[in-house]
Design a protein around this motif. Structure first.
Motif, PDB file in Angstrom:
ATOM      1  N   VAL A 151       0.840  -1.191   0.000  1.00 49.58           N
ATOM      2  CA  VAL A 151       0.000   0.000   0.000  1.00 49.58           C
ATOM      3  C   VAL A 151       0.876   1.242   0.000  1.00 49.58           C
ATOM      4  CG1 VAL A 151      -1.936  -1.107   1.182  1.00 49.58           C
ATOM      5  CG2 VAL A 151      -0.188   0.039   2.522  1.00 49.58           C
ATOM      6  N   SER A 152       0.323   2.302  -0.507  1.00 45.71           N
ATOM      7  CA  SER A 152       1.018   3.591  -0.482  1.00 45.71           C
ATOM      8  C   SER A 152       0.897   4.186   0.918  1.00 45.71           C
ATOM      9  CB  SER A 152       0.387   4.546  -1.501  1.00 45.71           C
ATOM     10  OG  SER A 152      -0.939   4.867  -1.097  1.00 45.71           O
ATOM     11  N   ASN A 153       1.695   5.218   1.185  1.00 42.37           N
ATOM     12  CA  ASN A 153       1.611   5.907   2.461  1.00 42.37           C
ATOM     13  C   ASN A 153       0.206   6.477   2.656  1.00 42.37           C
ATOM     14  OD1 ASN A 153       2.526   7.011   4.913  1.00 42.37           O
ATOM     15  ND2 ASN A 153       2.886   8.970   3.920  1.00 42.37           N
ATOM     16  N   HIS A 154      -0.377   6.989   1.605  1.00 43.97           N
ATOM     17  CA  HIS A 154      -1.726   7.550   1.682  1.00 43.97           C
ATOM     18  C   HIS A 154      -2.734   6.479   2.087  1.00 43.97           C
ATOM     19  CE1 HIS A 154      -5.649   8.811  -0.031  1.00 43.97           C
ATOM     20  NE2 HIS A 154      -5.290   9.956   0.532  1.00 43.97           N
ATOM     21  N   THR A 155      -2.667   5.323   1.457  1.00 40.84           N
ATOM     22  CA  THR A 155      -3.574   4.221   1.779  1.00 40.84           C
ATOM     23  C   THR A 155      -3.352   3.735   3.205  1.00 40.84           C
ATOM     24  OG1 THR A 155      -3.640   3.553  -0.532  1.00 40.84           O
ATOM     25  CG2 THR A 155      -4.333   1.911   1.085  1.00 40.84           C
ATOM     26  N   PHE A 156      -2.091   3.630   3.619  1.00 40.85           N
ATOM     27  CA  PHE A 156      -1.775   3.223   4.984  1.00 40.85           C
ATOM     28  C   PHE A 156      -2.358   4.216   5.985  1.00 40.85           C
ATOM     29  CE2 PHE A 156       0.799   3.511   8.788  1.00 40.85           C
ATOM     30  CZ  PHE A 156       0.806   2.198   9.219  1.00 40.85           C
ATOM     31  N   THR A 157      -2.164   5.500   5.725  1.00 41.81           N
ATOM     32  CA  THR A 157      -2.667   6.529   6.634  1.00 41.81           C
ATOM     33  C   THR A 157      -4.182   6.474   6.738  1.00 41.81           C
ATOM     34  OG1 THR A 157      -0.777   7.937   6.108  1.00 41.81           O
ATOM     35  CG2 THR A 157      -2.697   9.018   7.084  1.00 41.81           C
ATOM     36  N   LYS A 158      -4.863   6.309   5.614  1.00 38.41           N
ATOM     37  CA  LYS A 158      -6.330   6.203   5.618  1.00 38.41           C
ATOM     38  C   LYS A 158      -6.776   4.966   6.397  1.00 38.41           C
ATOM     39  CE  LYS A 158      -7.694   9.770   3.287  1.00 38.41           C
ATOM     40  NZ  LYS A 158      -8.526  10.800   3.902  1.00 38.41           N
ATOM     41  N   PHE A 179       7.473  19.443   2.529  1.00 35.08           N
ATOM     42  CA  PHE A 179       8.549  20.342   2.961  1.00 35.08           C
ATOM     43  C   PHE A 179       8.867  20.142   4.451  1.00 35.08           C
ATOM     44  CE2 PHE A 179       5.040  22.966   4.416  1.00 35.08           C
ATOM     45  CZ  PHE A 179       5.554  23.586   5.557  1.00 35.08           C
ATOM     46  N   LEU A 180       7.860  19.808   5.257  1.00 36.06           N
ATOM     47  CA  LEU A 180       8.093  19.571   6.675  1.00 36.06           C
ATOM     48  C   LEU A 180       8.891  18.283   6.887  1.00 36.06           C
ATOM     49  CD1 LEU A 180       7.655  20.425   9.583  1.00 36.06           C
ATOM     50  CD2 LEU A 180       5.460  19.250   9.537  1.00 36.06           C
ATOM     51  N   LEU A 181       8.547  17.252   6.135  1.00 40.98           N
ATOM     52  CA  LEU A 181       9.310  16.008   6.226  1.00 40.98           C
ATOM     53  C   LEU A 181      10.759  16.237   5.813  1.00 40.98           C
ATOM     54  CD1 LEU A 181       6.793  13.401   4.799  1.00 40.98           C
ATOM     55  CD2 LEU A 181       7.550  13.645   7.169  1.00 40.98           C
ATOM     56  N   ARG A 182      10.953  17.017   4.762  1.00 38.25           N
ATOM     57  CA  ARG A 182      12.328  17.299   4.302  1.00 38.25           C
ATOM     58  C   ARG A 182      13.083  18.135   5.327  1.00 38.25           C
ATOM     59  NH1 ARG A 182      10.856  18.287  -1.978  1.00 38.25           N
ATOM     60  NH2 ARG A 182      10.911  16.098  -2.586  1.00 38.25           N
ATOM     61  N   LEU A 183      12.366  19.049   5.986  1.00 40.95           N
ATOM     62  CA  LEU A 183      12.990  19.871   7.018  1.00 40.95           C
ATOM     63  C   LEU A 183      13.421  19.000   8.205  1.00 40.95           C
ATOM     64  CD1 LEU A 183      13.628  22.782   7.982  1.00 40.95           C
ATOM     65  CD2 LEU A 183      11.370  22.793   9.036  1.00 40.95           C
ATOM     66  N   LEU A 184      12.570  18.057   8.587  1.00 44.56           N
ATOM     67  CA  LEU A 184      12.850  17.201   9.736  1.00 44.56           C
ATOM     68  C   LEU A 184      13.869  16.100   9.438  1.00 44.56           C
ATOM     69  CD1 LEU A 184       9.225  16.758  11.101  1.00 44.56           C
ATOM     70  CD2 LEU A 184      11.067  18.077  12.151  1.00 44.56           C
ATOM     71  N   PHE A 185      13.768  15.493   8.245  1.00 42.81           N
ATOM     72  CA  PHE A 185      14.565  14.308   7.953  1.00 42.81           C
ATOM     73  C   PHE A 185      15.570  14.475   6.820  1.00 42.81           C
ATOM     74  CE2 PHE A 185      10.482  12.743   9.670  1.00 42.81           C
ATOM     75  CZ  PHE A 185      10.971  12.168  10.832  1.00 42.81           C
ATOM     76  N   CYS A 226      12.872  10.857   1.730  1.00 39.69           N
ATOM     77  CA  CYS A 226      12.480  10.063   0.569  1.00 39.69           C
ATOM     78  C   CYS A 226      12.068   8.648   0.971  1.00 39.69           C
ATOM     79  CB  CYS A 226      13.575  10.028  -0.488  1.00 39.69           C
ATOM     80  SG  CYS A 226      15.032   9.095   0.004  1.00 39.69           S
ATOM     81  N   VAL A 227      12.581   8.147   2.092  1.00 47.77           N
ATOM     82  CA  VAL A 227      12.182   6.828   2.581  1.00 47.77           C
ATOM     83  C   VAL A 227      10.695   6.829   2.920  1.00 47.77           C
ATOM     84  CG1 VAL A 227      12.498   5.152   4.450  1.00 47.77           C
ATOM     85  CG2 VAL A 227      14.477   6.301   3.444  1.00 47.77           C
ATOM     86  N   LEU A 228      10.200   7.957   3.406  1.00 50.95           N
ATOM     87  CA  LEU A 228       8.796   8.080   3.782  1.00 50.95           C
ATOM     88  C   LEU A 228       7.890   8.437   2.620  1.00 50.95           C
ATOM     89  CD1 LEU A 228       9.358  10.118   7.055  1.00 50.95           C
ATOM     90  CD2 LEU A 228       8.874   7.679   6.872  1.00 50.95           C
ATOM     91  N   THR A 229       8.437   9.063   1.597  1.00 53.06           N
ATOM     92  CA  THR A 229       7.582   9.595   0.535  1.00 53.06           C
ATOM     93  C   THR A 229       7.665   8.863  -0.797  1.00 53.06           C
ATOM     94  OG1 THR A 229       9.293  11.192  -0.067  1.00 53.06           O
ATOM     95  CG2 THR A 229       7.629  11.918   1.517  1.00 53.06           C
TER      96      THR A 229
END
Length: 80
Positions: free
Chosen positions: A7-14, A31-37, A42-45
């Protein structure tokens, strides 16, 4: 190993929101994920479709082939 239905991250989140009975209206901004990580964001997205081909060919029986049932079981286990 992975389940046979990625599943995609979107499907998992839903699915997680549905199991927790919580709304999933706003995704985390990229942009927040990139700022934090930084580059690790890219592992998350990025999409990675991985299939358990060898397990499937060997006739392995998955207890939870779909994300909804897996999340329900995990979260029920944490309540006990």
């Amino acid at each position: 190993a992975t389940a046979p239905h990625p599943v995609s991250n979107h499907t998992f989140t839903k699915a997680l929101g549905k199991v927790l009975h919580r709304p999933t209206i706003f995704p985390i901004p990229l942009f927040l994920l990139r700022l934090l990580f930084a580059q690790a964001a890219c592992v998350l997205t990025d999409s990675k479709e991985v299939y358990p081909k060898a397990l499937q060919e060997a006739g392995f029986n998955f207890d939870y082939p779909h994300i909804d049932a897996a999340l329900r079981d995990i979260l029920r286990s944490e309540d006990n």
